[in-house]
Design a protein around this motif. Structure first.
Motif, PDB file in Angstrom:
ATOM      1  N   MET A   1      53.923  53.786  30.998  1.00  0.00           N
ATOM      2  CA  MET A   1      52.697  54.190  31.257  1.00  0.00           C
ATOM      3  C   MET A   1      52.331  53.779  32.646  1.00  0.00           C
ATOM      4  O   MET A   1      52.439  52.590  32.976  1.00  0.00           O
TER       5      MET A   1
ATOM      6  N   LEU B   1      43.267  48.589  18.505  1.00  0.00           N
ATOM      7  CA  LEU B   1      42.626  49.375  19.217  1.00  0.00           C
ATOM      8  C   LEU B   1      41.339  49.985  18.994  1.00  0.00           C
ATOM      9  O   LEU B   1      40.432  50.090  20.046  1.00  0.00           O
TER      10      LEU B   1
ATOM     11  N   TYR C   1      42.647  56.362  24.725  1.00  0.00           N
ATOM     12  CA  TYR C   1      42.907  57.072  23.468  1.00  0.00           C
ATOM     13  C   TYR C   1      41.595  56.953  22.757  1.00  0.00           C
ATOM     14  O   TYR C   1      40.564  56.674  23.291  1.00  0.00           O
TER      15      TYR C   1
ATOM     16  N   TYR D   1      43.345  52.808  28.574  1.00  0.00           N
ATOM     17  CA  TYR D   1      44.244  51.522  28.433  1.00  0.00           C
ATOM     18  C   TYR D   1      44.312  50.324  29.263  1.00  0.00           C
ATOM     19  O   TYR D   1      44.661  49.325  29.061  1.00  0.00           O
TER      20      TYR D   1
ATOM     21  N   ASN E   1      45.745  45.171  29.946  1.00  0.00           N
ATOM     22  CA  ASN E   1      46.556  46.188  29.562  1.00  0.00           C
ATOM     23  C   ASN E   1      46.257  46.266  28.235  1.00  0.00           C
ATOM     24  O   ASN E   1      46.924  45.323  27.304  1.00  0.00           O
TER      25      ASN E   1
ATOM     26  N   HIS F   1      47.390  48.503  25.745  1.00  0.00           N
ATOM     27  CA  HIS F   1      48.261  49.124  24.989  1.00  0.00           C
ATOM     28  C   HIS F   1      49.302  48.138  24.251  1.00  0.00           C
ATOM     29  O   HIS F   1      49.392  47.009  24.542  1.00  0.00           O
TER      30      HIS F   1
ATOM     31  N   GLU G   1      53.332  49.089  25.218  1.00  0.00           N
ATOM     32  CA  GLU G   1      53.938  49.772  26.652  1.00  0.00           C
ATOM     33  C   GLU G   1      53.606  48.777  27.752  1.00  0.00           C
ATOM     34  O   GLU G   1      52.446  48.430  27.993  1.00  0.00           O
TER      35      GLU G   1
ATOM     36  N   PRO H   1      52.411  44.841  27.820  1.00  0.00           N
ATOM     37  CA  PRO H   1      51.229  45.268  26.910  1.00  0.00           C
ATOM     38  C   PRO H   1      50.508  43.979  26.150  1.00  0.00           C
ATOM     39  O   PRO H   1      51.085  42.855  26.334  1.00  0.00           O
TER      40      PRO H   1
END
Length: 506
Positions: free
Chosen positions: A1, A252, A397, A407, A427, A429, A432, A492
């Motif tokens: 990413m 998330l 997202y 992210y 980060n 995520h 990733e 990540p």
């Protein structure tokens, strides 16, 4: 990413008020007793203040601390904490169903604040009490001498006034749970009269009127509009409160709650602008976000315990043990305050020690830093100066609480001296790496000064009395400054402080 971003020296937001990195101490649980004050502890000084706790507090460089509540203040008689300790009354605290010994009062808090290198922010009781008691409290604290209350302070051993500059006009008066709960119009009228009286005493004093206790209240945001309609001309700030949780166990979605905080600030900023326009005022009322933190791990259990216990003294209460996931959210919340520094001038993490706090202590034992200590420490030390816009192009997202959550979460602050830029990166995520390409425009010659990170941990990792260094900062890796760009990779679920010197010869 891949994440692309740009920071330009001339694209500024506002000066970050140092008080946005403040905190809060309430007479609740073990925040005060066995938190900051424990006579007989091996580190206690002659006044009973724990030096191990003080060392950790100083490490945060906390600029302001709100005291003594919180819900506690709405039935509190400030006079109970004056004079010889053996003569002070023990009272029932209705907010938390405990007994208050009053061994700590405003004078002891003033002593502690000096040792902690912090400013006092006092809250007054506008629940069970009113204007006359508030005026007396101010006179006791701030008048030099020659009146009843100022001379009483002198008789207690404090010849010089405490000179408290900022005052909270009650606490969460929109909440039906609050002792002395009022309607918005009744509260707004009372707060306005108290604030006017304080300004008659000293025009330079600042006052904070109560906004909503959270953005889920049925009265939100009408409460703010009504209260400000009554008090706009006399007050300086409106307070907001919000706590965050991950009851759904959805990481998330949890991280997306930072967007909720942003919307809350934007909404109340709009209410302020509406009342300002309605009153044809040239004055700007700012936001004081004087209660915020993660609070959910043991909240239901604590609520039940409070209902069942029989008025204990300083029981363990709301002693959240924070994990690495919580630290990442706290870092994002601090980024929001930086990005909204044009609106938010004061913020207080609730609280400072033991009670939903970055610092934990064991009675008769050690003190240690929780995971959330470090994002606050980074921001407080290096997030003072001018907030800069960070333009970010990165995938995002959708989740239940927000849409298009990026992210990469980022904020940046140009130091007060103009010699460095601090960049705070997260980060979000789950798995990733993020390839970073961050352009620094308009700064001239620069070099990488520091890269520190929190990374490589399981989300549930915590610091404890037996393992206090499970989650601690470490030297960052993988980021370089090349041709005016920060390039590299962010792991990540990682948080980064990157400092860039603008003096290439330094």
């Amino acid at each position: 990413m891949r994440a692309r971003a740009t920071i330009h020296k001339d694209f500024t937001i506002a000066t970050v008020d140092r008080r946005v990195y403040g905190s809060f101490l309430e007479h609740m649980g073990r925040a005060v007793y066995t938190g900051i004050y424990e006579p007989g502890h091996e580190t206690a000084d002659k006044n009973g203040f724990r030096q191990d706790t003080l060392e950790l507090v100083r490490g945060l460089d906390v600029p302001i601390v709100r005291y003594p509540g919180g819900n506690f203040v709405s039935a509190y008689n400030w006079e109970d904490g004056l004079g010889p300790r053996e003569q002070r009354p023990t009272r029932l605290d209705l907010a938390w169903r405990t007994r208050e010994t009053n061994h700590m009062g405003v004078n002891e808090f003033a002593d502690w604040a000096k040792l902690a290198n912090t400013e006092m922010m006092l809250a007054m009781n506008l629940g069970s009490r009113g204007l006359e008691d508030a005026r007396n409290f101010l006179e006791y604290c701030n008048h030099p001498a020659g009146t009843y209350w100022s001379d009483l302070r002198k008789s207690h051993g404090y010849a010089d006034p405490h000179n408290v500059r900022i005052w909270c006009l009650g606490n969460e008066m929109d909440g039906p749970w609050q002792v002395g709960h009022k309607t918005a119009s009744d509260y707004g009228h009372l707060a306005n009269e108290v604030s006017k009286a304080f300004k008659y005493f000293d025009q330079s004093l600042e006052t904070v009127v109560c906004g909503s206790s959270n953005d889920k209240m049925k009265t939100y945001p009408d409460w703010e509009a009504t209260v400000l309609e009554e008090s706009y001309d006399s007050v300086d700030y409106i307070s907001l409160h919000k706590y965050f949780g991950n009851e759904e166990k959805d990481t998330l979605n949890y991280f997306g709650r930072a967007q909720e905080l942003d919307r809350y600030i934007v909404t109340i900023g709009g209410v302020i602008d509406y009342i300002k326009a309605k009153k044809r005022s040239k004055k700007d009322v700012k936001i004081c976000f004087d209660e915020w933190n993660v609070w959910y791990h043991d909240r239901k259990e604590d609520d039940q315990r409070i209902k069942e216990w029989d008025w204990p003294v300083a029981p363990a209460l709301l002693e959240e043990v924070y994990n690495f996931e919580d630290a990442l959210l706290v870092a994002s919340l601090l980024n929001v305050f930086i990005r909204r520094s044009d609106r938010v001038k004061i913020a207080c993490m609730a609280q400072l020690v033991n009670v939903i706090a970055p610092i934990l202590t064991r009675e008769g034992g050690p003190a240690w830093a929780q995971t959330i200590y470090y994002p606050l420490q980074f921001a407080s030390k290096y997030g003072r100066g001018t907030a800069l816009n960070v333009s970010v192009d990165v995938p995002g997202y959708d989740c239940d609480v927000s849409q298009d959550v990026p992210y990469l979460d980022a904020s940046a602050v140009l130091s007060e001296a103009g010699t460095s830029v601090s960049i705070f990166l997260i980060n979000r995520h789950l798995d990733e790496d993020m390839s970073l390409d961050l352009a620094l425009e308009g700064f001239g010659a620069a070099r990488l000064l520091e890269h520190t990170e929190l990374s490589g941990h399981k989300l549930e990792d915590r610091n404890s009395i037996d393992a206090p260094n499970t989650v601690i900062p470490k030297k960052g890796r993988g980021i370089a400054l090349e041709d005016g760009k920060l390039v590299g990779a962010l792991k990540p679920l990682s948080y980064h402080l990157v400092r860039v010197s603008l003096d290439a010869s330094a």
